[in-house]
Design a protein around this motif. Structure first.
Motif, mmCIF file in Angstrom:
data_model
loop_
_atom_site.group_PDB
_atom_site.id
_atom_site.type_symbol
_atom_site.label_atom_id
_atom_site.label_comp_id
_atom_site.label_asym_id
_atom_site.label_seq_id
_atom_site.Cartn_x
_atom_site.Cartn_y
_atom_site.Cartn_z
ATOM 1 N N ALA A 5 28.866 -26.336 95.988
ATOM 2 C CA ALA A 5 29.323 -24.972 96.076
ATOM 3 C C ALA A 5 29.916 -24.741 94.544
ATOM 4 C CB ALA A 5 30.391 -25.005 97.211
ATOM 5 N N ASP A 6 29.599 -23.764 94.135
ATOM 6 C CA ASP A 6 30.072 -23.592 92.623
ATOM 7 C C ASP A 6 30.378 -21.946 92.576
ATOM 8 O OD1 ASP A 6 28.032 -21.996 90.968
ATOM 9 O OD2 ASP A 6 27.075 -23.272 92.044
ATOM 10 N N GLY A 7 31.539 -21.602 91.984
ATOM 11 C CA GLY A 7 31.947 -20.137 91.809
ATOM 12 C C GLY A 7 32.698 -19.553 92.682
ATOM 13 N N HIS A 8 33.106 -20.416 93.693
ATOM 14 C CA HIS A 8 33.896 -19.922 94.904
ATOM 15 C C HIS A 8 35.296 -19.296 94.268
ATOM 16 C CE1 HIS A 8 36.799 -21.134 98.517
ATOM 17 N NE2 HIS A 8 36.271 -19.866 98.828
ATOM 18 N N ASN A 9 35.321 -17.970 94.843
ATOM 19 C CA ASN A 9 36.600 -16.815 94.580
ATOM 20 C C ASN A 9 36.780 -16.931 93.076
ATOM 21 O OD1 ASN A 9 36.772 -16.516 97.471
ATOM 22 N ND2 ASN A 9 38.513 -17.803 97.862
ATOM 23 N N THR B 156 23.799 -23.142 111.022
ATOM 24 C CA THR B 156 25.027 -23.503 111.534
ATOM 25 C C THR B 156 25.986 -24.428 110.858
ATOM 26 O OG1 THR B 156 24.043 -23.579 113.867
ATOM 27 C CG2 THR B 156 26.165 -24.666 113.553
ATOM 28 N N ARG B 157 25.409 -25.360 109.793
ATOM 29 C CA ARG B 157 25.931 -26.289 108.909
ATOM 30 C C ARG B 157 26.587 -25.347 107.916
ATOM 31 N NH1 ARG B 157 23.331 -30.383 104.573
ATOM 32 N NH2 ARG B 157 25.410 -31.213 103.867
ATOM 33 N N LEU B 158 25.829 -24.310 107.607
ATOM 34 C CA LEU B 158 26.247 -23.460 106.313
ATOM 35 C C LEU B 158 27.580 -22.736 106.802
ATOM 36 C CD1 LEU B 158 25.464 -22.182 103.680
ATOM 37 C CD2 LEU B 158 24.341 -20.317 104.819
ATOM 38 N N VAL B 159 27.601 -22.242 108.074
ATOM 39 C CA VAL B 159 28.805 -21.753 108.643
ATOM 40 C C VAL B 159 30.022 -22.737 108.708
ATOM 41 C CG1 VAL B 159 29.926 -20.582 110.687
ATOM 42 C CG2 VAL B 159 27.592 -20.016 109.926
ATOM 43 N N SER B 160 29.870 -23.799 108.856
ATOM 44 C CA SER B 160 31.024 -24.756 108.830
ATOM 45 C C SER B 160 31.425 -25.179 107.645
ATOM 46 C CB SER B 160 30.540 -26.113 109.839
ATOM 47 O OG SER B 160 30.026 -25.793 111.051
ATOM 48 N N VAL B 161 30.485 -25.362 106.654
ATOM 49 C CA VAL B 161 31.107 -25.998 105.448
ATOM 50 C C VAL B 161 31.753 -24.553 104.770
ATOM 51 C CG1 VAL B 161 30.127 -26.440 103.215
ATOM 52 C CG2 VAL B 161 29.210 -27.641 105.003
ATOM 53 N N ILE B 162 31.459 -23.387 104.769
ATOM 54 C CA ILE B 162 32.003 -22.267 104.238
ATOM 55 C C ILE B 162 33.382 -22.086 104.864
ATOM 56 C CG2 ILE B 162 32.139 -19.908 104.043
ATOM 57 C CD1 ILE B 162 29.011 -19.929 103.945
ATOM 58 N N ASP B 163 33.433 -22.422 106.213
ATOM 59 C CA ASP B 163 34.837 -22.197 106.751
ATOM 60 C C ASP B 163 35.827 -23.368 106.140
ATOM 61 O OD1 ASP B 163 36.505 -20.926 109.053
ATOM 62 O OD2 ASP B 163 36.628 -23.060 109.589
ATOM 63 N N GLN B 164 35.415 -24.555 106.333
ATOM 64 C CA GLN B 164 36.288 -25.596 105.770
ATOM 65 C C GLN B 164 36.405 -25.667 104.277
ATOM 66 O OE1 GLN B 164 34.952 -29.612 107.180
ATOM 67 N NE2 GLN B 164 33.032 -28.574 107.827
ATOM 68 N N ILE B 165 35.790 -25.062 103.327
ATOM 69 C CA ILE B 165 36.044 -24.902 102.026
ATOM 70 C C ILE B 165 37.111 -23.937 101.934
ATOM 71 C CG2 ILE B 165 35.241 -23.902 99.819
ATOM 72 C CD1 ILE B 165 32.761 -25.738 100.568
ATOM 73 N N ASP B 166 36.900 -22.648 102.705
ATOM 74 C CA ASP B 166 37.873 -21.656 102.654
ATOM 75 C C ASP B 166 39.496 -21.919 103.195
ATOM 76 O OD1 ASP B 166 36.630 -19.343 101.779
ATOM 77 O OD2 ASP B 166 36.258 -18.464 103.680
#
Length: 240
Positions: A236-240, A138-148
């Motif tokens: 988080a590294d390598g994003h987009n 659940t934390r993974l989902v939230s963090v990815i969404d916030q970074i996006d």
């Protein structure tokens, strides 16, 4: 990073000091092609990697033919087997906002958070201490969404909007010129426009509706304190 040009993109990104081993690269390229085929995505992007204490999360996103339709997010611990994550919700955001520190690298891991909750017993109202368990997935989902939402960007011209609405990849786009690449106005937030809808007709007069349909970075004001935990960003590294 588009899966179809993944090896070149990873080579360019490795200059930052973060890279993948040759076997990881090969596994990633092969498995993402299978993800694209099996899930019938129009494109698959390698989002990046989130570092964990016992394992790292490799993140990919699947896009439909309409490039601005909600993206599907998947994760893998070995670059071969992928699991689909659920869409982020406000409830998830609130629930995981109390979690800090490094990811474990185990999606089934549960964080424990103690909070006070109001209880009623007859006419008596009192507070009781309860322990809330929060899954790392659940934390993974939230963090990815916030970074996006905060930093996922795309150059102007990479996508175009048809008169009928859908957003497509611009196959003729071959990159920004050197002068254009230096301007914030040449980059858009890779999501549905929010601020653009509030602009007046006069402010939209010089915009090309086929290209300027997302919010530009030109008028972004950096926040004094980001909603994303700084340590999450560093992991988080390598994003987009």
């Amino acid at each position: 990073m588009d899966a179809e040009s993944l090896l070149l993109s990873l080579e360019l990104a490795s200059g930052s000091g973060q890279g993948l081993s040759p076997d990881r690269r090969a596994s990633l390229l092969t498995s993402l092609m299978l993800v694209k085929r099996d899930y019938r995505y129009d494109r698959v992007l390698f989002w990046g990697r989130i570092l964990g204490l016992v394992a790292d999360y490799y993140i990919a996103q699947g896009l439909s033919e309409d490039q601005l339709a909600p993206r599907k997010t998947l994760y893998s611990l070995n670059c071969m087997e992928w699991s689909l994550l659920p869409p982020a919700t406000e409830e998830m955001m609130v629930q995981t906002s109390v979690v800090n520190g490094r990811f474990m690298g185990d999606p089934s891991h549960e964080y424990e958070h103690t909070e006070m909750q109001k209880m009623t017993e007859g006419d008596r109202v009192f507070e009781e201490e309860i322990v809330v368990q929060i899954k790392e997935e659940t934390r993974l989902v939230s963090v990815i969404d916030q970074i996006d939402k905060a930093v996922a960007i795309i150059p102007r011209g990479a996508l175009f909007k048809t008169p009928f609405g859908p957003i497509h990849v611009n196959r003729t786009f071959d990159g920004l010129s050197l002068s254009e690449a230096k301007k914030l106005s040449s980059y858009f937030h890779f999501k549905e426009a929010v601020e653009l809808k509030d602009k007046t007709l006069l402010e939209k007069a010089d915009l090309d509706p086929s290209l300027d349909f997302m919010d530009s970075l030109e008028h972004d004001i950096p926040k004094a304190s980001l909603d994303i935990d700084q340590e999450d960003m560093e992991q988080a590294d390598g994003h987009n």
